[in-house]
Scaffold this motif. Structure first.
Motif, PDB file in Angstrom:
ATOM      1  N   ASP A   1       0.834  -1.216   0.000  1.00 42.60           N
ATOM      2  CA  ASP A   1       0.000   0.000   0.000  1.00 42.60           C
ATOM      3  C   ASP A   1       0.862   1.256   0.000  1.00 42.60           C
ATOM      4  OD1 ASP A   1      -2.224  -1.646   0.122  1.00 42.60           O
ATOM      5  OD2 ASP A   1      -2.272  -1.614   2.314  1.00 42.60           O
TER       6      ASP A   1
ATOM      7  N   LEU B   1       2.455   1.794  -3.437  1.00 42.88           N
ATOM      8  CA  LEU B   1       1.497   2.326  -4.408  1.00 42.88           C
ATOM      9  C   LEU B   1       1.269   3.818  -4.166  1.00 42.88           C
ATOM     10  CD1 LEU B   1      -0.523   2.005  -6.698  1.00 42.88           C
ATOM     11  CD2 LEU B   1      -2.231   1.279  -5.017  1.00 42.88           C
ATOM     12  N   GLU B   2       1.089   4.157  -2.905  1.00 44.99           N
ATOM     13  CA  GLU B   2       0.838   5.560  -2.563  1.00 44.99           C
ATOM     14  C   GLU B   2       2.021   6.436  -2.969  1.00 44.99           C
ATOM     15  OE1 GLU B   2      -0.039   7.848   1.517  1.00 44.99           O
ATOM     16  OE2 GLU B   2      -0.769   5.764   1.453  1.00 44.99           O
TER      17      GLU B   2
ATOM     18  N   THR C   1       3.805  -6.726 -10.566  1.00 46.35           N
ATOM     19  CA  THR C   1       4.127  -5.369 -10.106  1.00 46.35           C
ATOM     20  C   THR C   1       3.629  -4.341 -11.120  1.00 46.35           C
ATOM     21  OG1 THR C   1       6.362  -5.653 -10.988  1.00 46.35           O
ATOM     22  CG2 THR C   1       6.089  -5.922  -8.610  1.00 46.35           C
TER      23      THR C   1
ATOM     24  N   LEU D   1      -0.172  -4.054 -10.406  1.00 47.37           N
ATOM     25  CA  LEU D   1      -0.530  -3.475  -9.107  1.00 47.37           C
ATOM     26  C   LEU D   1      -0.022  -2.047  -8.924  1.00 47.37           C
ATOM     27  CD1 LEU D   1       0.217  -6.675  -7.022  1.00 47.37           C
ATOM     28  CD2 LEU D   1      -2.054  -5.696  -7.462  1.00 47.37           C
ATOM     29  N   PHE D   2       1.113  -1.715  -9.519  1.00 44.84           N
ATOM     30  CA  PHE D   2       1.699  -0.397  -9.283  1.00 44.84           C
ATOM     31  C   PHE D   2       1.780   0.461 -10.545  1.00 44.84           C
ATOM     32  CE2 PHE D   2       3.837  -3.266  -6.161  1.00 44.84           C
ATOM     33  CZ  PHE D   2       3.131  -2.816  -5.057  1.00 44.84           C
TER      34      PHE D   2
ATOM     35  N   TYR E   1      -0.325   3.957 -11.773  1.00 46.94           N
ATOM     36  CA  TYR E   1       0.532   5.121 -12.025  1.00 46.94           C
ATOM     37  C   TYR E   1       0.296   5.645 -13.445  1.00 46.94           C
ATOM     38  CZ  TYR E   1       4.899   7.714 -12.818  1.00 46.94           C
ATOM     39  OH  TYR E   1       5.824   8.678 -13.141  1.00 46.94           O
TER      40      TYR E   1
ATOM     41  N   THR F   1      -8.134   2.856  -9.028  1.00 45.73           N
ATOM     42  CA  THR F   1      -8.128   1.708  -8.127  1.00 45.73           C
ATOM     43  C   THR F   1      -8.970   0.575  -8.703  1.00 45.73           C
ATOM     44  OG1 THR F   1      -8.158   3.344  -6.380  1.00 45.73           O
ATOM     45  CG2 THR F   1      -8.455   1.054  -5.706  1.00 45.73           C
TER      46      THR F   1
END
Ligand code: AMP
Ligand code: MG
Length: 408
Positions: A11, A14-15, A308, A311-312, A316, A327
């Motif tokens: 988390d 990602l943030e 990855t 998810l990331f 982005y 999301t």
């Protein structure tokens, strides 16, 4: 930015990555026919009413319910014919209008009886049972009222958004320009498909996976292929890539402690942070800049690179593309597996939904969750999450994110 030592949760990673994302600032008008996958840069407001007039939902006969016998049958003279595309005239009392789907309902008519429910005798239509007022009439503006905002900025255009834009008469739509992404690969062991494989070598599958992921997201990809594993060659590619691209993505060579030209090359032109993310597959992700072009280095293992990215990098990139909703949607579903390898890294296991003997769907997982086992990603329909330091029993609820939410 974080130092090299700290382990980030998924988390936090990602943030942190999202905090660096900047939306492309160029807007272009494109033909709506070419808008698939593009991101609206401005809201779309309708200047028209859709449908513009009350119209018939059926081929049949338009009439005034007040002129019908409420108990028995009614015979009405067919006084006009209104095909789609033409406008009739006000209904004379005691008559019906032959009408076709999409044709405007004439003034004075308040119902359409479908032709299958009528019989025609010469120029008289016989209606067996009186309809309710409003039957088979599509109301003006029931889809879109003039002045209404039909789409928000930040929407990624799918087929239905293209159709909606067209339904309000827009031949062009304002979108953000495509994100340009440069891609290259390092590693002395990797070889392009089509070439023979020597001992110790493997095929560059990540190139194809990442190309597919990026193209699926509507990016314009500059693919530099395999770059020889030395500093000079890597710097050379970066020098070309940084001003041609909005983002540079690579896979491999970002494991901490490895003899690594990517890291040195990026640092010679900008800066690079190595993130250790407490996740499996994955772990090492590098984020930096080459001059001011963002750089993301993904792990080399094929499933790690894939996961990855999903998810990331995907959220982005969505943010860079101007997409409002980045999301993915997940679902809590019962596990059809047992997991007792509790550990400090969150696991994103390749999973799919399978019908259970007790009814409903359960989350089944691929037996080999190795980060090099790409078969698992093909077998799977999504990723199931196993939280840090936790075990999963059969029937426990687990978070499942379908690939439909993680790709494109
Ligand atoms: P690295 O992150 O460079 O240590 O690589 C981790 C693993 O991923 C190694 O087994 C590499 O051979 C493999 N790998 C690296 N790059 C690729 C690639 N482009 N395609 C397939 N496997 C790769
Ligand atoms: Mg390597």
């Amino acid at each position: 930015m974080n130092g090299p030592k700290k382990m980030l949760s998924a988390d936090e990673a990602l943030e942190l990555l999202l905090s660096h994302a900047r939306t492309v600032d160029e807007i272009e008008k494109i033909h709506t026919t070419h808008a698939l996958g593009r991101v609206l840069a401005e809201p779309l407001v309708s200047s028209v009413t859709v449908p513009p007039l009350d119209n018939s939902a059926m081929d049949g006969y338009a009439m005034a319910c007040s002129s019908l016998n409420p108990v028995g049958e009614t015979r009405l003279r067919v006084a006009q014919r209104i095909p789609a595309g033409s406008v009739g005239h006000a209904l004379e009392h005691g008559t019906a209008a032959r009408i076709f789907t999409g044709a405007p309902v004439p003034l004075g008519a308040d119902a359409v009886v479908m032709q299958e429910d009528c019989t025609l005798e010469g120029d008289t239509v016989v209606i067996g049972k009186a309809p309710q007022p409003g039957t088979n009439i599509r109301r003006a503006g029931e889809d879109i009222a003039a002045g209404h905002q039909v789409l928000d900025a930040g929407v990624k255009m799918r087929a239905q958004e293209m159709g909606l834009a067209a339904s309000i008469g827009l031949a062009d739509v304002p979108v953000y320009r495509k994100l340009r992404v440069a891609l290259f690969f390092t590693g002395d062991e990797i070889v392009m498909p089509g070439e023979p494989l020597e001992e110790g070598e493997i095929y560059n599958s990540n190139r194809y996976t990442l190309l597919g992921l990026l193209e699926g997201m509507g990016c314009r990809v500059a693919d530099y292929g395999i770059v020889p594993d030395n500093l000079a060659a890597t710097v050379e590619v970066l020098k070309q890539a940084w001003h041609e691209a909005d983002l540079i993505v690579t896979s491999g060579g970002v494991s901490v402690g490895e003899e690594d030209h990517v890291k040195a090359a990026v640092e010679s032109l900008g800066k690079l942070d190595m993130w250790k993310v407490a996740m499996k597959p994955g772990k090492p992700i590098a984020y930096g800049t080459v001059h001011d072009t963002p750089f993301i280095g993904l792990p080399g293992n094929p499933v790690s690179a894939f996961a990855t990215f999903c998810l990331f990098v995907r959220p982005y990139i969505l943010r860079c593309q101007g997409v409002a909703q980045v999301t993915p949607r997940s679902y809590m579903l019962p596990a059809a597996f047992h997991w007792n390898k509790s550990g400090p890294r969150r696991e994103f296991v390749r999973a799919r939904l399978e019908p259970q003997a007790e009814g409903g769907l359960g989350v089944a997982i691929y037996p080999n969750q190795g980060s090099g086992v790409l078969t698992s990603a093909v077998w799977g329909e999504g990723l199931a999450e196993i939280r840090e330091n936790s075990m999963v029993e059969h029937g426990d609820m687990v978070k499942f994110t379908p690939f439909t939410e993680l790709l494109g």
